[in-house]
Scaffold this active site. Structure first.
Site, PDB file in Angstrom:
ATOM      1  N   GLN A 155       0.830  -1.201   0.000  1.00  0.00           N
ATOM      2  CA  GLN A 155       0.000   0.000   0.000  1.00  0.00           C
ATOM      3  C   GLN A 155       0.866   1.252   0.000  1.00  0.00           C
ATOM      4  O   GLN A 155       1.908   1.297   0.656  1.00  0.00           O
ATOM      5  CB  GLN A 155      -0.904  -0.020   1.230  1.00  0.00           C
ATOM      6  CG  GLN A 155      -2.240   0.657   1.009  1.00  0.00           C
ATOM      7  CD  GLN A 155      -3.270   0.237   2.046  1.00  0.00           C
ATOM      8  OE1 GLN A 155      -3.246  -0.883   2.538  1.00  0.00           O
ATOM      9  NE2 GLN A 155      -4.165   1.127   2.392  1.00  0.00           N
ATOM     10  N   SER A 185       3.899  -6.399   2.816  1.00  0.00           N
ATOM     11  CA  SER A 185       2.575  -6.374   3.450  1.00  0.00           C
ATOM     12  C   SER A 185       1.540  -7.013   2.531  1.00  0.00           C
ATOM     13  O   SER A 185       1.629  -8.207   2.250  1.00  0.00           O
ATOM     14  CB  SER A 185       2.219  -4.946   3.865  1.00  0.00           C
ATOM     15  OG  SER A 185       1.080  -4.924   4.693  1.00  0.00           O
ATOM     16  N   LEU A 186       0.550  -6.250   2.009  1.00  0.00           N
ATOM     17  CA  LEU A 186      -0.439  -6.865   1.121  1.00  0.00           C
ATOM     18  C   LEU A 186       0.236  -7.515  -0.082  1.00  0.00           C
ATOM     19  O   LEU A 186      -0.295  -8.473  -0.676  1.00  0.00           O
ATOM     20  CB  LEU A 186      -1.467  -5.832   0.649  1.00  0.00           C
ATOM     21  CG  LEU A 186      -1.099  -4.956  -0.557  1.00  0.00           C
ATOM     22  CD1 LEU A 186      -1.522  -5.595  -1.874  1.00  0.00           C
ATOM     23  CD2 LEU A 186      -1.698  -3.586  -0.433  1.00  0.00           C
ATOM     24  N   ARG A 212      -9.391  -8.355   4.174  1.00  0.00           N
ATOM     25  CA  ARG A 212      -8.264  -7.832   4.961  1.00  0.00           C
ATOM     26  C   ARG A 212      -8.355  -6.319   5.089  1.00  0.00           C
ATOM     27  O   ARG A 212      -8.206  -5.757   6.173  1.00  0.00           O
ATOM     28  CB  ARG A 212      -6.953  -8.242   4.288  1.00  0.00           C
ATOM     29  CG  ARG A 212      -5.670  -7.869   5.037  1.00  0.00           C
ATOM     30  CD  ARG A 212      -4.471  -8.425   4.252  1.00  0.00           C
ATOM     31  NE  ARG A 212      -3.192  -8.188   4.925  1.00  0.00           N
ATOM     32  CZ  ARG A 212      -2.410  -7.149   4.716  1.00  0.00           C
ATOM     33  NH1 ARG A 212      -2.789  -6.187   3.881  1.00  0.00           N
ATOM     34  NH2 ARG A 212      -1.240  -7.037   5.352  1.00  0.00           N
ATOM     35  N   HIS A 262      -0.198  -3.170  11.194  1.00  0.00           N
ATOM     36  CA  HIS A 262       0.912  -3.963  11.730  1.00  0.00           C
ATOM     37  C   HIS A 262       1.223  -3.612  13.191  1.00  0.00           C
ATOM     38  O   HIS A 262       2.376  -3.443  13.584  1.00  0.00           O
ATOM     39  CB  HIS A 262       2.159  -3.818  10.849  1.00  0.00           C
ATOM     40  CG  HIS A 262       1.941  -4.314   9.451  1.00  0.00           C
ATOM     41  ND1 HIS A 262       1.784  -5.646   9.160  1.00  0.00           N
ATOM     42  CD2 HIS A 262       1.800  -3.652   8.282  1.00  0.00           C
ATOM     43  CE1 HIS A 262       1.570  -5.778   7.856  1.00  0.00           C
ATOM     44  NE2 HIS A 262       1.561  -4.580   7.307  1.00  0.00           N
ATOM     45  N   GLN A 317       1.177 -11.697  10.313  1.00  0.00           N
ATOM     46  CA  GLN A 317       1.616 -10.482   9.628  1.00  0.00           C
ATOM     47  C   GLN A 317       0.710  -9.281   9.924  1.00  0.00           C
ATOM     48  O   GLN A 317       1.153  -8.146   9.944  1.00  0.00           O
ATOM     49  CB  GLN A 317       1.652 -10.760   8.110  1.00  0.00           C
ATOM     50  CG  GLN A 317       2.244  -9.661   7.269  1.00  0.00           C
ATOM     51  CD  GLN A 317       1.406  -9.430   6.016  1.00  0.00           C
ATOM     52  OE1 GLN A 317       0.261  -9.016   6.097  1.00  0.00           O
ATOM     53  NE2 GLN A 317       1.996  -9.689   4.866  1.00  0.00           N
TER      54      GLN A 317
END
Length: 314
Positions: free
Chosen positions: A10, A94-95, A119, A203, A252
């Protein structure tokens, strides 16, 4: 002299991303159509036409960035790329880890789109607006940032969210604690400590409800072992077992994206070239700052694809 594919997270989104791919290659257009169908809405219209504030919403940005990455992958594969033969590892920020796993065959495209929509919604809903915050700390060592987070915890949750390398570490948690940690970081000699314009404290332990949502969502989808190992965000080491991958994806949500260590792992294991598959070139820039022996190459335009294919398969 191994090669890895990396997938952006992102922040790399931009209105219009992937449009040239869809216009130039039917395989890319098919990816956006399949994502639209999986989500039951025209996400592609938001990706290509905006408005920017709608694309930037976490629930849209996550599947949108994945769609662009997989569009690039499908075009490469249609023109002769064999991921298993030509690439040794995949990793995503991340994503982007979901994009990497989709590219490596762990998830179907439709399931990946739905997982990222879940998510994004779950991460957005986990913390009431205004309660959480994130800040980028520039120019402090990891241990020093950990120390300021520990000191700021008297005011609430505060931890390292992303170790991006190149002297950039992002912290996340409750707003008062993050602001305190940012002030302490400046006192410790950080070059800059900047509060980020984000919608939630990603996170961090505050994302626990989103982790629960992803545990349930991942349990309900079919997962295959990736055709090449994925370097997991929270482990910064290769994983190939589908069940283990599911557990690490849950971890995560509240854990640290160990990107600096991921690039360092590549460098230590003879991976010399990182192709960044998808929107932007954030990871390419980070690779350069983390380890000069690793070359980053962004692949997101038709011309980039031609160059990558020439290098990868001749």
């Amino acid at each position: 002299m191994a090669i890895a594919f990396t997938f952006p997270g992102q922040g790399s989104q931009a209105v219009g991303m992937g449009k040239a791919l869809a216009d130039s290659f039917p395989e890319a257009a098919a990816v956006f159509a399949e994502v639209d169908e999986a989500l039951g809405e025209k996400l592609s219209d938001i990706i290509w036409n905006g408005p920017e504030e709608t694309l930037t919403l976490t629930a849209n940005a996550q599947p949108a960035l994945m769609a662009v990455s997989i569009a690039v992958m499908r075009v490469l594969e249609a023109r002769g790329l064999d991921l298993k033969k030509q690439v040794s590892f995949v990793a995503g920020h991340s994503l982007g880890e979901y994009s990497a796993l989709c590219a490596a065959g762990t998830f179907s495209l439709a399931d990946t789109a739905r997982l990222l929509r879940i998510r994004g919604n779950a991460m957005q809903a986990a913390v009431p607006a205004g309660l959480g915050a994130m800040a980028a700390i520039i120019g402090l060592e990891h241990a020093d940032v950990e120390a300021v987070c520990a000191e700021a915890k008297t005011l609430g949750a505060c931890q390292i969210a992303n170790d991006n390398g190149g002297g950039q570490i992002v912290i996340s948690g409750e707003k008062d604690a993050v602001e305190k940690a940012a002030a302490l970081a400046t006192e410790k000699g950080a070059k800059r400590a900047i509060l980020l314009p984000v919608s939630a404290p990603f996170h961090s332990t505050l994302m626990a409800p989103a982790a629960d949502a992803m545990r349930a969502a991942l349990a309900a989808v079919s997962m295959n072992a990736p055709v090449v190992p994925v370097i997991a965000n929270v482990r910064a080491a290769p994983v190939s077992d589908a069940g283990e991958i599911a557990g690490l994806l849950v971890e995560q949500v509240t854990g640290q994206v160990r990107w600096r260590e991921t690039v360092e792992w590549f460098a230590a294991n003879n991976v010399t070239t990182l192709y960044e598959i998808g929107a932007g070139k954030v990871l390419t820039g980070l690779a350069r700052r983390i380890d000069k022996t690793v070359t980053g190459i962004a692949v997101n335009t038709p011309a980039d694809i031609d160059s990558a294919l020439a290098a990868l398969i001749g």
